[in-house]
Design an enzyme around this catalytic site. Structure first.
Site, PDB file in Angstrom:
ATOM      1  N   CYS A 122       6.525  -5.360  -6.891  1.00 32.63           N
ATOM      2  CA  CYS A 122       5.267  -4.931  -7.886  1.00 32.63           C
ATOM      3  C   CYS A 122       4.710  -4.037  -6.809  1.00 32.63           C
ATOM      4  O   CYS A 122       4.401  -4.293  -5.858  1.00 32.63           O
ATOM      5  CB  CYS A 122       4.426  -6.080  -8.173  1.00 32.63           C
ATOM      6  SG  CYS A 122       2.696  -5.541  -8.576  1.00 32.63           S
ATOM      7  N   CYS A 176       6.624   1.988 -10.209  1.00 27.24           N
ATOM      8  CA  CYS A 176       6.124   0.807 -11.032  1.00 27.24           C
ATOM      9  C   CYS A 176       7.361  -0.014 -11.374  1.00 27.24           C
ATOM     10  O   CYS A 176       8.090   0.871 -11.950  1.00 27.24           O
ATOM     11  CB  CYS A 176       5.049   0.973 -12.076  1.00 27.24           C
ATOM     12  SG  CYS A 176       4.783  -0.496 -13.026  1.00 27.24           S
TER      13      CYS A 176
END
Length: 259
Positions: free
Chosen positions: A88, A203
């Site tokens: 993440c 991302c």
């Protein structure tokens, strides 16, 4: 060192989101040079979906995820993890706090790993485009890591960032269809037209809907790069350079080991 004795157990601070965590683990498995189950790395995954939204916290409109990130990291270490990774990007805003909570356990830095790969491209790009959450863009960790290597970061304008953010939310909601793929590709192509010599998928939801064959420039897939780094470190391929020992994995807890 080589063989089983050189291996380290990987701990995955996951759940941000679950599909991105699963995608990361699949890449670790597929990227490992193994012919049998026993030749794979020992990987512990804590898919903690209770961790609050990282971008909301960065923007001051949501709760701080640091306590649950630290709790998850410590739980993995207690279970035997010897290296930690976070698939993440936005959670890396809290990387220093996590590292401080698990002294002696390296925590890989996805931004440093991606920046190292970007700098190794030939020809090296003068600039890259960044597709990421608004929180990651705001934190500018990619700007710092790439800037140290002389690479400029281009980001979408306000409308483009809205498109990227909505695409990321769509993936989190389970939508990986052609419409969302088309939108994220268009956002990437806008950055290429602005001069980006490569595109950073900053991302871990983005690689689910955009791949290396979708663009005319190199695609720096953060999930794939982090998975390869985890494999590298898990098999004991430690690096003595400051870029890796300090930047990517944090301060080295002891002597550098090599094959």
């Amino acid at each position: 060192m080589s063989g089983a004795a050189a291996r380290r157990t990987i701990g995955v601070i996951g759940g941000m989101g679950p599909l991105a965590t699963a995608d990361f683990y699949l890449r670790v498995v597929r990227g490992t040079p193994a012919a049998t189950d026993q030749e794979h790395l020992h990987v512990l995954i804590d898919s903690n979906t209770e961790i609050p939204d990282r971008t909301a916290a960065i923007e001051g409109r949501g709760p701080d995820p640091t306590p649950l990130l630290i709790e998850t990291a410590r739980r993995l270490v207690a279970a035997g993890a010897e290296i930690l990774v976070m698939p993440c990007n936005s959670a890396h805003a809290f990387l220093d706090q996590i590292r401080g909570a698990v002294p002696g356990v390296p925590v890989l830095d996805i931004m440093e790993e991606v920046a190292a790969v970007a700098a190794a491209l030939r020809p090296a790009p003068a600039s890259v485009g960044l597709l990421a959450t608004a929180g990651t863009v705001r934190q500018r960790r990619y700007h710092a890591a790439l800037g140290r290597r002389g690479i400029e970061v281009l980001v979408p304008d306000a409308e483009g960032q809205r498109v990227v953010s909505e695409a990321i939310e769509s993936v989190k909601a389970g939508d990986t269809g052609s419409a969302v793929r088309g939108r994220i590709r268009a956002a990437a192509e806008t950055l290429v037209r602005a001069g980006a010599g490569a595109i950073v998928l900053g991302c871990t939801e983005v690689p689910v809907i955009l791949g290396p064959d979708d663009l005319a420039v190199p695609v720096l897939d953060g999930t794939e790069i982090l998975a390869r780094a985890a494999i590298r470190e898990g098999f004991g391929e430690y690096h003595s350079g400051q870029e890796r020992s300090q930047g990517s994995i944090g301060a080295s807890p002891g002597p550098v080991r090599r094959h």
